[in-house]
Write a protein that holds these residues in place. Structure first.
Motif, PDB file in Angstrom:
ATOM      1  N   LYS A   1     -10.836  13.997  -2.161  1.00  0.00           N
ATOM      2  CA  LYS A   1      -9.705  14.798  -1.688  1.00  0.00           C
ATOM      3  C   LYS A   1      -9.580  14.845  -0.168  1.00  0.00           C
ATOM      4  O   LYS A   1      -8.479  14.937   0.367  1.00  0.00           O
ATOM      5  N   LEU A   2     -10.723  14.825   0.550  1.00  0.00           N
ATOM      6  CA  LEU A   2     -10.706  15.000   2.007  1.00  0.00           C
ATOM      7  C   LEU A   2     -10.902  13.689   2.756  1.00  0.00           C
ATOM      8  O   LEU A   2     -11.248  13.681   3.933  1.00  0.00           O
ATOM      9  N   ASN A   3     -10.679  12.557   2.075  1.00  0.00           N
ATOM     10  CA  ASN A   3     -10.889  11.241   2.687  1.00  0.00           C
ATOM     11  C   ASN A   3     -12.324  11.078   3.195  1.00  0.00           C
ATOM     12  O   ASN A   3     -12.572  10.483   4.246  1.00  0.00           O
TER      13      ASN A   3
ATOM     14  N   MET B   1       0.837  -1.201   0.000  1.00  0.00           N
ATOM     15  CA  MET B   1       0.000   0.000   0.000  1.00  0.00           C
ATOM     16  C   MET B   1       0.872   1.251   0.000  1.00  0.00           C
ATOM     17  O   MET B   1       0.579   2.231  -0.677  1.00  0.00           O
ATOM     18  N   LYS B   2       1.942   1.212   0.758  1.00  0.00           N
ATOM     19  CA  LYS B   2       2.863   2.350   0.788  1.00  0.00           C
ATOM     20  C   LYS B   2       3.498   2.554  -0.579  1.00  0.00           C
ATOM     21  O   LYS B   2       3.682   3.682  -1.048  1.00  0.00           O
ATOM     22  N   GLU B   3       3.808   1.455  -1.239  1.00  0.00           N
ATOM     23  CA  GLU B   3       4.422   1.514  -2.570  1.00  0.00           C
ATOM     24  C   GLU B   3       3.497   2.186  -3.571  1.00  0.00           C
ATOM     25  O   GLU B   3       3.904   3.013  -4.378  1.00  0.00           O
TER      26      GLU B   3
ATOM     27  N   GLN C   1      -5.427   1.799   2.017  1.00  0.00           N
ATOM     28  CA  GLN C   1      -5.958   1.004   0.913  1.00  0.00           C
ATOM     29  C   GLN C   1      -7.209   1.668   0.334  1.00  0.00           C
ATOM     30  O   GLN C   1      -7.399   1.709  -0.886  1.00  0.00           O
ATOM     31  N   ILE C   2      -8.048   2.216   1.194  1.00  0.00           N
ATOM     32  CA  ILE C   2      -9.238   2.928   0.713  1.00  0.00           C
ATOM     33  C   ILE C   2      -8.816   4.165  -0.077  1.00  0.00           C
ATOM     34  O   ILE C   2      -9.406   4.487  -1.112  1.00  0.00           O
ATOM     35  N   GLN C   3      -7.767   4.857   0.401  1.00  0.00           N
ATOM     36  CA  GLN C   3      -7.263   6.028  -0.316  1.00  0.00           C
ATOM     37  C   GLN C   3      -6.748   5.637  -1.700  1.00  0.00           C
ATOM     38  O   GLN C   3      -6.999   6.335  -2.685  1.00  0.00           O
ATOM     39  N   LEU C   4      -6.026   4.526  -1.777  1.00  0.00           N
ATOM     40  CA  LEU C   4      -5.490   4.065  -3.059  1.00  0.00           C
ATOM     41  C   LEU C   4      -6.601   3.762  -4.046  1.00  0.00           C
ATOM     42  O   LEU C   4      -6.550   4.162  -5.210  1.00  0.00           O
TER      43      LEU C   4
END
Length: 614
Positions: free
Chosen positions: A331-333, A60-62, A322-325
């Motif tokens: 934009k504001l999660n 996920m960081k990648e 993961q949800i962000q990806l």
């Protein structure tokens, strides 16, 4: 002998009874009751798919890392195609491979020294980057290929996203181009991509790719050459047209290349070099890293209420990253709710199953959290489920529509508290798309709560204010009562630290200290703490005693607003600010206190003695 035997039997029996009692004591030991949170109680009733796959946090960081984007962008802008690079790749072998690529591609791929230099530069300096990019491509390339196939665009253009954004949907260039396909704001709007405070569809892989596909088709209808389409994507069709004119009417990229902007001269070769490395990575020892998430393992669901990524991560037991990806356009999660519009959430398929099976419970939990969130954060930690009013002249009022005119210093949070409703409800009733509300606007409020009726909550707040801090006592008059309730403030459009400090009678330095800010930059939608004065919830018995002794709001107010005398020393207490101290003395301003005590930056500490000269 008989007496001894009898004594022995009695002793054994007594010992056995003692052991039995000890055993009973051990077995009946009562364990303390363990209280669980509302979140845990909701999740304990969820139906779950036990076959859920575990997502590697390093992966996920990648996927959200920007370092490859920075490196590749710098390379493409600075690589000198005229400088030979020392890397083992025979020219004749490269020519054969480029010819093989050309035969199965609509692009005009031909060998030249500049292209060879870029390929060798990537092989020498960016092998590891391309290994990572190939892992990312397993998620994004199927999306691109699907969109391009619908528009009859060459599938090889998928490699352009590597050059543009290093396959990072959150990539933003120095000029403000955003997303996988690096659309500028105006171009995004031109292709109907939504851009507002909550959403930026330039970062949506599906919608942005569809827009890029549409652009490519239009440009091909104009130029009739895919290399010129790529050049126009980088520098604009106007620059390509000028280059054609300056070249004497030539219509091939390699013939007009020297007349194009310098960055565009290296842009198409960088695209072809990327295509080569993806095609022949095995021959050069580039091993793609492991791809854990693939697009076909995900799906979308229509979300019917506003919900935050944090709430989803807590409920579905998955990393917020993961949800962000999977949902980079928010934009504001937050997945917002707009009346008459649909918003979709992409999740792994096993999480989709959990969401669908427990949808009502999820929305109930979100609604519960929204009520808690309407209180200041520090106060919400102290308050259990909302206390019932003890004193009410009217218990039930008509549910008729109420109108409220926005006054100076108001925000949606304060208005929602006044009428005992949620901020999201006020936004829905008045078709508001943000938390900003104009001064003087009349808002529709659907509530059975009359703010003019005094409740036990009002009395508790006043008692707590008197008990906790002199600052809160000084602010119990009508003008400052709203400020005492508004311990937090949500940053709206046009706000800055200066305007917020002025609105709440504090300083920029105090706001930065309260919110641990290192700069004056604040994001839209960020919640700021604007005052340390937080009322403390007191015992019901204290309220009852106050009511029984005929205590009233007016008597508290009278005591709270009684002025202190001038010409005395004041010792700073915990929670004090220059603003709160100045309010204790009629006619005294913050600048007066600073001048009398030679204070330059407004920094005061508990125990410090201040001169109040009058």
């Amino acid at each position: 002998m008989i007496v001894k035997k009898i004594s022995l039997v009695v002793s054994v029996f007594f010992s056995m009874s003692m052991f039995a009692q000890e055993d009973v004591k051990t077995n009946v030991e009562i364990k303390p009751e363990v209280k669980i949170s509302y979140l845990d109680s909701v999740k304990s009733t969820f139906k779950r798919d036990e076959a859920a796959t575990r997502v590697d946090s390093l992966w996920m960081k990648e996927l959200t890392s920007l370092d490859i984007y920075d490196d590749l962008t710098k390379d493409i802008q600075t690589i000198n195609t005229d400088v030979t690079v020392d890397e083992e790749l025979p020219t004749e072998l490269l020519k054969q491979r480029l010819q093989a690529m050309n035969e199965k591609s609509p692009f005009d791929i031909e060998y030249n020294q500049g292209l060879e230099n870029i390929i060798k530069s990537f092989l020498k300096n960016r092998k590891k980057s391309f290994s990572r990019l190939m892992a990312l491509s397993e998620y994004y390339f199927p999306i691109f290929e699907d969109a391009f196939a619908k528009q009859n665009v060459p599938l090889e253009i998928k490699y352009l996203a590597v050059v543009e954004s290093a396959l990072n949907p959150k990539a933003v260039s120095k000029m403000g181009a955003t997303g996988l396909w690096q659309f500028m704001y105006g171009t995004g709007k031109q292709y109907a991509l939504k851009i507002d405070s909550y959403i930026d569809e330039r970062s949506d892989p599906l919608k942005a790719t569809a827009a890029a596909s549409e652009y490519m088709t239009k440009m091909y209808n104009i130029f009739g050459d895919w290399e010129l389409v790529l050049a126009s994507y980088n520098s604009g069709p106007g620059n390509v047209t000028k280059a054609i004119r300056r070249s004497g009417g030539k219509s091939k990229y390699w013939d007009i290349r020297s007349y194009l902007p310098k960055e565009t001269q290296g842009y198409v070769p960088a695209f072809l070099a990327t295509m080569y490395l993806f095609e022949y990575h095995k021959e050069h020892g580039i091993n793609p890293e492991r791809a854990v998430v693939k697009n076909f393992e995900t799906d979308t669901i229509n979300v019917k209420n506003e919900v935050t990524f944090k709430q989803l991560a807590d409920l579905l037991d998955m990393p917020q990253s993961q949800i962000q990806l999977l949902n980079p356009s928010y934009k504001l999660n937050v997945v917002p709710y707009y009346q008459g519009e649909q918003h979709f959430l992409r999740l792994p398929k096993d999480k989709i199953a959990t969401f669908v099976s427990n949808e009502d419970k999820i929305y109930n939990y979100v609604a519960y959290q929204s009520k808690t969130k309407s209180l200041p954060a520090q106060l919400a930690m102290k308050v259990a489920p909302k206390a019932k009013p003890i004193v009410r002249e009217k218990l039930e009022l008509s549910k008729d529509l109420q109108l409220y005119k926005v006054q100076k210093g108001d925000n949606l949070g304060a208005i929602a508290d006044k009428y005992n409703v949620n901020v999201s409800d006020i936004k829905k009733w008045n078709n508001l798309k943000s938390n900003a509300v104009a001064l003087g606007r009349t808002l529709k409020i659907k509530s059975d709560f009359d703010p003019s009726v005094k409740t036990a909550k009002d009395i508790k707040s006043t008692l707590a204010v008197e008990k906790k801090t002199e600052e809160a006592i000084a602010s119990t008059d009508d003008k400052d009562k709203n400020n005492a309730q508004s311990q937090e403030y949500v940053v709206a459009v046009g706000d800055n630290l200066g305007s917020i400090a002025k609105k709440f009678g504090t300083t920029i330095a105090e706001l930065k200290e309260l919110n641990n800010l290192n700069s004056n930059n604040i994001g839209l939608g960020k919640t700021l703490i604007v005052s340390k004065a937080v009322p403390e919830i007191i015992d019901e018995s204290a309220v009852t005693t106050a009511i029984a002794s005929n205590s009233s709001i007016d008597s508290f107010k009278k005591k709270a607003t009684s002025p202190k005398s001038l010409g005395e020393d004041y010792f700073v207490k915990k929670g004090d600010s220059l603003y709160s101290i100045s309010k204790k003395y009629p006619g005294v301003t913050i600048s007066d206190i600073k001048k009398w005590n030679n204070i330059k930056d407004g920094d005061i500490k508990p125990g410090m003695k201040l001169k109040i000269n009058g």
